[in-house]
Design a protein around this motif. Structure first.
Motif, short mmCIF file in Angstrom:
data_model
loop_
_atom_site.label_atom_id
_atom_site.label_comp_id
_atom_site.label_asym_id
_atom_site.label_seq_id
_atom_site.Cartn_x
_atom_site.Cartn_y
_atom_site.Cartn_z
N LYS A 281 45.86 35.82 45.01
CA LYS A 281 46.35 36.36 46.27
C LYS A 281 47.74 36.99 46.16
O LYS A 281 48.70 36.33 45.79
N PHE A 282 47.83 38.24 46.50
CA PHE A 282 49.06 39.02 46.53
C PHE A 282 49.76 39.15 45.17
O PHE A 282 50.88 39.60 45.11
N CYS A 283 49.12 38.77 44.08
CA CYS A 283 49.82 38.87 42.80
C CYS A 283 49.10 39.76 41.78
O CYS A 283 49.46 39.77 40.63
N VAL A 284 48.10 40.52 42.22
CA VAL A 284 47.47 41.49 41.34
C VAL A 284 48.49 42.62 41.13
O VAL A 284 49.13 43.06 42.10
N ALA A 285 48.67 43.06 39.90
CA ALA A 285 49.74 44.00 39.55
C ALA A 285 49.79 45.26 40.42
O ALA A 285 50.85 45.74 40.76
N ASP A 286 48.63 45.80 40.81
CA ASP A 286 48.63 47.03 41.60
C ASP A 286 48.55 46.75 43.10
O ASP A 286 48.14 47.59 43.88
N GLY A 287 48.93 45.57 43.51
CA GLY A 287 48.93 45.21 44.92
C GLY A 287 47.55 44.91 45.47
O GLY A 287 47.35 44.85 46.67
N GLY A 288 46.59 44.68 44.57
CA GLY A 288 45.23 44.35 45.00
C GLY A 288 44.32 45.54 45.13
O GLY A 288 43.16 45.39 45.49
N ALA A 289 44.82 46.74 44.84
CA ALA A 289 44.04 47.96 45.02
C ALA A 289 42.78 47.99 44.16
O ALA A 289 41.80 48.62 44.53
N ARG A 290 42.79 47.31 43.04
CA ARG A 290 41.61 47.30 42.16
C ARG A 290 41.23 45.88 41.77
O ARG A 290 40.79 45.63 40.66
N CYS A 291 41.37 44.96 42.69
CA CYS A 291 41.02 43.57 42.39
C CYS A 291 39.52 43.46 42.14
O CYS A 291 38.72 43.88 42.99
N PRO A 292 39.09 42.92 41.01
CA PRO A 292 37.66 42.83 40.70
C PRO A 292 36.90 41.88 41.61
O PRO A 292 35.69 41.96 41.73
N ASP A 293 37.61 40.99 42.29
CA ASP A 293 36.97 40.01 43.17
C ASP A 293 36.98 40.43 44.63
O ASP A 293 36.47 39.71 45.48
N ILE B 181 28.72 52.15 54.75
CA ILE B 181 29.91 51.34 54.99
C ILE B 181 30.95 51.71 53.95
O ILE B 181 30.69 51.68 52.76
N GLN B 182 32.13 52.08 54.43
CA GLN B 182 33.21 52.39 53.52
C GLN B 182 34.12 51.20 53.36
O GLN B 182 34.46 50.54 54.34
N ALA B 183 34.50 50.93 52.14
CA ALA B 183 35.39 49.81 51.89
C ALA B 183 36.82 50.14 52.29
O ALA B 183 37.56 49.28 52.72
N GLY B 184 37.20 51.41 52.20
CA GLY B 184 38.57 51.78 52.52
C GLY B 184 39.52 51.20 51.49
O GLY B 184 39.14 50.89 50.38
N LYS B 185 40.75 51.06 51.89
CA LYS B 185 41.75 50.51 50.98
C LYS B 185 41.58 49.01 50.85
O LYS B 185 41.24 48.32 51.79
N GLN B 186 41.82 48.52 49.65
CA GLN B 186 41.70 47.09 49.41
C GLN B 186 43.06 46.43 49.66
O GLN B 186 44.07 46.88 49.16
N HIS B 187 43.06 45.40 50.47
CA HIS B 187 44.26 44.62 50.73
C HIS B 187 43.85 43.16 50.80
O HIS B 187 42.81 42.83 51.34
N CYS B 188 44.68 42.30 50.29
CA CYS B 188 44.39 40.86 50.31
C CYS B 188 44.11 40.36 51.72
O CYS B 188 43.28 39.48 51.92
N VAL B 189 44.80 40.92 52.71
CA VAL B 189 44.66 40.41 54.07
C VAL B 189 43.31 40.70 54.70
O VAL B 189 42.96 40.09 55.70
#
Length: 56
Positions: free
Chosen positions: A21-33, A2-10
């Motif tokens: 939500k939507f306020c991680v500095a890199d747009g959520g690309a490396r959100c630890p959660d 299973i590939q995670a692909g790009k991380q997006h809040c949606v």
């Protein structure tokens, strides 16, 4: 596999109750959660991935 692909809040499983939500500095690309919501089907990004999906 299973590939995670790009991380997006949606497409995150935690989006409903996320305090970042939507306020991680890199747009959520490396959100630890980030955890991909498995109820949302991934869309192939490339032609190779599309071909692989069709073979399955």
């Amino acid at each position: 596999m299973i590939q995670a692909g790009k991380q997006h809040c949606v497409v995150c499983a935690w989006r409903e109750h996320c305090s970042k939500k939507f306020c991680v500095a890199d747009g959520g690309a490396r959100c630890p959660d980030f955890t991909r919501d498995v109820t949302i089907k991934a869309v192939p990004d490339t032609e190779q991935e599309k071909e692989r999906e069709e073979k399955i």
